[in-house]
Design a protein around this motif. Structure first.
Motif, PDB file in Angstrom:
ATOM      1  N   GLY A 119      67.918 -30.963 107.164  1.00  0.00           N
ATOM      2  CA  GLY A 119      66.273 -30.238 107.974  1.00  0.00           C
ATOM      3  C   GLY A 119      65.537 -29.553 107.073  1.00  0.00           C
ATOM      4  N   GLN A 120      66.790 -28.738 106.607  1.00  0.00           N
ATOM      5  CA  GLN A 120      65.487 -27.801 105.039  1.00  0.00           C
ATOM      6  C   GLN A 120      65.062 -28.618 104.062  1.00  0.00           C
ATOM      7  OE1 GLN A 120      68.549 -25.197 104.916  1.00  0.00           O
ATOM      8  NE2 GLN A 120      68.038 -23.689 107.055  1.00  0.00           N
ATOM      9  N   VAL A 121      65.870 -29.664 103.620  1.00  0.00           N
ATOM     10  CA  VAL A 121      65.943 -30.095 102.247  1.00  0.00           C
ATOM     11  C   VAL A 121      64.450 -31.280 103.158  1.00  0.00           C
ATOM     12  CG1 VAL A 121      68.449 -29.926 101.241  1.00  0.00           C
ATOM     13  CG2 VAL A 121      67.419 -31.975 102.330  1.00  0.00           C
ATOM     14  N   PHE A 122      64.542 -32.009 103.885  1.00  0.00           N
ATOM     15  CA  PHE A 122      63.836 -32.797 104.378  1.00  0.00           C
ATOM     16  C   PHE A 122      62.146 -31.834 104.226  1.00  0.00           C
ATOM     17  CE2 PHE A 122      66.558 -36.474 104.921  1.00  0.00           C
ATOM     18  CZ  PHE A 122      65.806 -36.983 104.804  1.00  0.00           C
ATOM     19  N   LYS A 123      62.253 -30.819 105.330  1.00  0.00           N
ATOM     20  CA  LYS A 123      60.936 -29.995 105.034  1.00  0.00           C
ATOM     21  C   LYS A 123      60.701 -29.013 103.594  1.00  0.00           C
ATOM     22  CE  LYS A 123      59.836 -25.495 107.316  1.00  0.00           C
ATOM     23  NZ  LYS A 123      59.673 -24.175 108.005  1.00  0.00           N
ATOM     24  N   VAL A 153      78.641 -28.887  99.081  1.00  0.00           N
ATOM     25  CA  VAL A 153      77.520 -28.821  97.882  1.00  0.00           C
ATOM     26  C   VAL A 153      76.262 -28.633  98.485  1.00  0.00           C
ATOM     27  CG1 VAL A 153      79.104 -29.854  96.638  1.00  0.00           C
ATOM     28  CG2 VAL A 153      77.676 -31.265  98.647  1.00  0.00           C
ATOM     29  N   GLY A 154      76.539 -28.454  99.945  1.00  0.00           N
ATOM     30  CA  GLY A 154      75.037 -28.661 101.015  1.00  0.00           C
ATOM     31  C   GLY A 154      74.362 -29.089 101.182  1.00  0.00           C
ATOM     32  N   ALA A 155      73.358 -29.732 101.854  1.00  0.00           N
ATOM     33  CA  ALA A 155      72.463 -31.127 101.536  1.00  0.00           C
ATOM     34  C   ALA A 155      71.760 -31.852 100.510  1.00  0.00           C
ATOM     35  CB  ALA A 155      71.480 -30.452 103.027  1.00  0.00           C
ATOM     36  N   ARG A 156      71.161 -32.648 100.534  1.00  0.00           N
ATOM     37  CA  ARG A 156      71.132 -33.154  98.623  1.00  0.00           C
ATOM     38  C   ARG A 156      70.417 -34.537  99.419  1.00  0.00           C
ATOM     39  NH1 ARG A 156      72.716 -35.925  94.097  1.00  0.00           N
ATOM     40  NH2 ARG A 156      75.467 -36.617  95.434  1.00  0.00           N
ATOM     41  N   ILE A 157      69.097 -34.951  98.787  1.00  0.00           N
ATOM     42  CA  ILE A 157      67.755 -36.136  98.708  1.00  0.00           C
ATOM     43  C   ILE A 157      67.496 -36.224  97.900  1.00  0.00           C
ATOM     44  CG2 ILE A 157      67.522 -36.077 101.268  1.00  0.00           C
ATOM     45  CD1 ILE A 157      64.937 -35.111 100.809  1.00  0.00           C
ATOM     46  N   ALA A 158      67.090 -37.415  97.314  1.00  0.00           N
ATOM     47  CA  ALA A 158      66.057 -37.572  95.825  1.00  0.00           C
ATOM     48  C   ALA A 158      65.185 -38.949  96.109  1.00  0.00           C
ATOM     49  CB  ALA A 158      67.317 -38.333  94.978  1.00  0.00           C
ATOM     50  N   VAL A 159      64.433 -38.467  95.438  1.00  0.00           N
ATOM     51  CA  VAL A 159      62.822 -39.046  95.503  1.00  0.00           C
ATOM     52  C   VAL A 159      62.251 -39.660  94.429  1.00  0.00           C
ATOM     53  CG1 VAL A 159      60.268 -38.955  96.890  1.00  0.00           C
ATOM     54  CG2 VAL A 159      62.279 -37.487  97.757  1.00  0.00           C
TER      55      VAL A 159
END
Length: 163
Positions: A119-123, A153-159
Motif C-alpha cells: 500500500g505504501q509503494v502504491f501511495k 527486500v520490502g515492496a516494489r513496483i515498476a512503472v
C-alpha cells in the motif's frame, strides 16, 4: 509519534527485451489471478535462469491484451535473444527499450505487514509528481509490474515512463 516509512524511486533504463507472461481471462488482482490460474506462476517464472528481474503481477498495456483475455497477467522479462520453449499456456512478446521507475519500500520485520508496504509503494506512486521530474507515465509501451513484498527486500513496483 508517527512511524515514518521511506519509499525510494529509481529510474532504470531497460533495454529491448522480451516478456514471458500468462494472461488471465478476468482477474483483477493477485487473489483473483491465483484463483483463476493457480499460484505456481511465481516459482515457475523465477526458475528461468535468464530472467532480468523477479516474477511480477502485471497490468498489461493494450497491445498485449488479446481477445478473450483481461489486462492482468503474471510475467518476467528475459533478454531479447531468449528463444527457449515456453511453459504451457504462456506467451512471449517483445518490449521496447524504455525507462521504468521503480518504487521500493524499506524492508520490514513482520511478514503479516506485506499489505501495508505494498500500500505504501502504491501511495508513493499515486502521489509522485512524474512531470515535475521530467517523466510521463507510458502504460502503452510496457506493463506495470507489481513485484509484491518480502520482508528482506520490502515492496516494489515498476512503472513505464517516457521523458
Amino acid at each position: 509519534m508517527e512511524n515514518t516509512s521511506i519509499c525510494t524511486v529509481i529510474p532504470v533504463n531497460r533495454p529491448k527485451r522480451k516478456l514471458i507472461y500468462l494472461p488471465s481471462k478476468c482477474a483483477d488482482g493477485y487473489l483473483s489471478y491465483c484463483e483463476e490460474v493457480g499460484c505456481d506462476w511465481e516459482g515457475l517464472l523465477n526458475s528461468i535462469p535468464e530472467k532480468l528481474d523477479t516474477a511480477a503481477l502485471l497490468d498489461l498495456p493494450e497491445f498485449l491484451q488479446e481477445e478473450g483475455f483481461g489486462d492482468t497477467a503474471s510475467g518476467v522479462e528475459v533478454p531479447h535473444d531468449y528463444d527457449k520453449p515456453l511453459p504451457e499456456g504462456y506467451k512471449i512478446a517483445e518490449l521496447p527499450e524504455c525507462i521504468m521507475l521503480y518504487f521500493q519500500s524499506e524492508p520490514f520485520e513482520n511478514p503479516d505487514d506485506f499489505g501495508i508496504y505494498i500500500g505504501q509503494v502504491f501511495k508513493a506512486k499515486d502521489n509522485y509528481n512524474f512531470e515535475r521530474y521530467g517523466y510521463k507515465v507510458a502504460n502503452n509501451i510496457a506493463p506495470f509490474f507489481n513485484f509484491g513484498a518480502q520482508t528482506e527486500v520490502g515492496a516494489r513496483i515498476a512503472v513505464p515512463v517516457t521523458e
